[in-house]
Design a protein around this motif. Structure first.
Motif, PDB file in Angstrom:
ATOM      1  N   THR A 108       0.856  -1.184   0.000  1.00  0.00           N
ATOM      2  CA  THR A 108       0.000   0.000   0.000  1.00  0.00           C
ATOM      3  C   THR A 108       0.889   1.229   0.000  1.00  0.00           C
ATOM      4  N   THR A 219      -7.420  -8.014 -11.409  1.00  0.00           N
ATOM      5  CA  THR A 219      -8.339  -6.912 -11.130  1.00  0.00           C
ATOM      6  C   THR A 219      -9.257  -6.719 -12.339  1.00  0.00           C
ATOM      7  N   THR A 240     -11.705  -7.323  -6.384  1.00  0.00           N
ATOM      8  CA  THR A 240     -11.659  -5.903  -6.006  1.00  0.00           C
ATOM      9  C   THR A 240     -11.596  -5.743  -4.493  1.00  0.00           C
ATOM     10  N   SER A 248      -2.600  -5.863  -7.434  1.00  0.00           N
ATOM     11  CA  SER A 248      -3.324  -4.591  -7.335  1.00  0.00           C
ATOM     12  C   SER A 248      -2.345  -3.418  -7.351  1.00  0.00           C
ATOM     13  N   TRP A 249      -1.186  -3.571  -6.706  1.00  0.00           N
ATOM     14  CA  TRP A 249      -0.160  -2.518  -6.750  1.00  0.00           C
ATOM     15  C   TRP A 249       0.272  -2.260  -8.188  1.00  0.00           C
ATOM     16  N   GLU A 252      -2.501  -0.405 -10.130  1.00  0.00           N
ATOM     17  CA  GLU A 252      -2.599   0.981  -9.650  1.00  0.00           C
ATOM     18  C   GLU A 252      -1.449   1.835 -10.178  1.00  0.00           C
ATOM     19  N   ARG A 253      -0.321   1.219 -10.494  1.00  0.00           N
ATOM     20  CA  ARG A 253       0.835   1.953 -11.020  1.00  0.00           C
ATOM     21  C   ARG A 253       0.914   1.888 -12.545  1.00  0.00           C
TER      22      ARG A 253
END
Length: 365
Positions: A108, A219, A240, A248-249, A252-253
């Protein structure tokens, strides 16, 4: 005793807790070589199938293209670079899921930022010492009180060393005060996050405590889903709900083609073979044609005090609405809450309080 394995004459050594990363780059530039492939293995230390698969492929000569000699196989046409990272070497060395926290929930923004800050402090502290438990810098003067995390995990208080590897001059038991701020996995988070963020194509290889067919977490999104469908697994799970995971990291990037492959039961021959096929797919770009079932993670059941199963639960077992699955001392009966029933995804055989007991998988519309 058998003979020691002979590995191809490349610059690569087998992955281990002492040799935790391979970083390979194409020896020449080509317009077709666009993919920066990143593969993480052993994010959980008791899930060795990815490490075993990598080393078997090395022994078999699959990575011989890395030697770069005139007689070497050609470098894969789509591959610009390849990174294979052993995510949690300390947990891997001791064959435990994690030392202090779940690294696959530690990715996170706040935790990675704290990990980056600790790494910067360590890098700027050449004349002090570093706590090997969390990589935090420790000043030369004694600190008050022992490092509790070191004690709790069976590592002697004061287990700090100079950056050059020599023993610190501190009084053991009085010198590791900063260690309570971060643990092993949170300290490792910055390195893992940086590796993932540099990918265009990413997979994280895992295994489970219970026997199970292979499946892929991803995802939502057409690109991510299409990537997930390229792996040798009959089940896809859209997720989700899980926070701080590797995949997920990545998404998100901006690494849209990211997934997590669960290969089967720890160290089983089947799991190692799925891991090998996953690595081959990433390196060569070749995709196996398979029929797949697509589910959505509709939530998980936490392991709480007194948890036990009410029946012999199998992976991807179909259960009806209201069917009794287990018990704990908090809510009592644990029944299926999904109106149309659900599949049991990744039921644990090694329950750990605070971790997931299983997830509810429902059909993707």
């Amino acid at each position: 005793m058998g003979e020691a394995p002979i590995f191809p004459s490349t610059t690569l050594l087998p992955l281990s807790e002492h040799n935790t990363v391979w970083e390979l780059a194409a020896p020449y530039a080509s317009a077709s070589q666009t993919e920066r492939v990143v593969i993480t293995v052993a994010i959980h230390g008791n899930e060795p199938c990815g490490v075993l698969a990598t080393n078997e492929l090395l022994k078999e000569g699959f990575f011989a293209f890395a030697a770069g000699g005139p007689d070497s196989p050609p470098w894969p046409a789509h591959l610009k670079s390849l990174t294979i990272l052993l995510g949690n070497p300390q947990a891997f060395q001791t064959n435990v899921r994690f030392i202090d926290s779940n690294l696959n929930r530690d990715l996170t923004a706040p935790i990675v930022a704290a990990s980056q800050a600790a790494a910067k402090v360590a890098a700027s502290n050449p004349f002090g010492s570093i706590c090997h438990h969390c990589l935090a810098a420790v000043p030369l003067e004694p600190r008050t009180g022992p490092c509790r995390k070191l004690s709790a995990n069976g590592i002697p208080d004061g287990n700090v060393r100079q950056l050059d590897g020599s023993r610190s001059v501190h009084n053991p038991g009085n010198n590791a005060g900063a260690c309570t701020k971060l643990g092993v996995e949170k300290s490792r988070a910055a390195l893992v996050a940086a590796a993932i963020g540099g990918a265009t194509l990413y997979v994280d290889i895992h295994s489970s405590s219970a026997a199970a067919p292979a499946f892929v977490f991803h995802t939502p999104g057409a690109v991510t889903e299409a990537h997930a469908a390229t792996f040798p697994a009959p089940y896809l799970i859209e997720d989700t709900t899980l926070v701080g995971t590797t995949f997920s990291w990545a998404v998100e990037r901006g690494v849209a083609r990211a997934a997590l492959v669960e290969c089967g039961q720890h160290s089983s021959r089947a799991a190692i073979d799925i891991a090998k096929r996953t690595i081959v797919r990433m390196v060569t770009g070749e995709v196996e044609a398979l029929d797949r079932v697509h589910l959505v993670n509709a939530g998980s059941v936490p392991v709480r005090r007194g948890f036990r199963y009410a029946q012999d639960v199998q992976a991807f077992q179909r259960v009806a609405h209201g069917e009794l699955i287990g018990y704990d001392d908090v809510d009592g009966e644990i029944r299926c809450p999904q109106p149309s029933g659900a599949c049991i995804v990744m039921p644990t055989k090694l329950p750990v309080e605070g971790e997931e007991a299983w997830m509810w998988g429902i059909e993707k519309c």
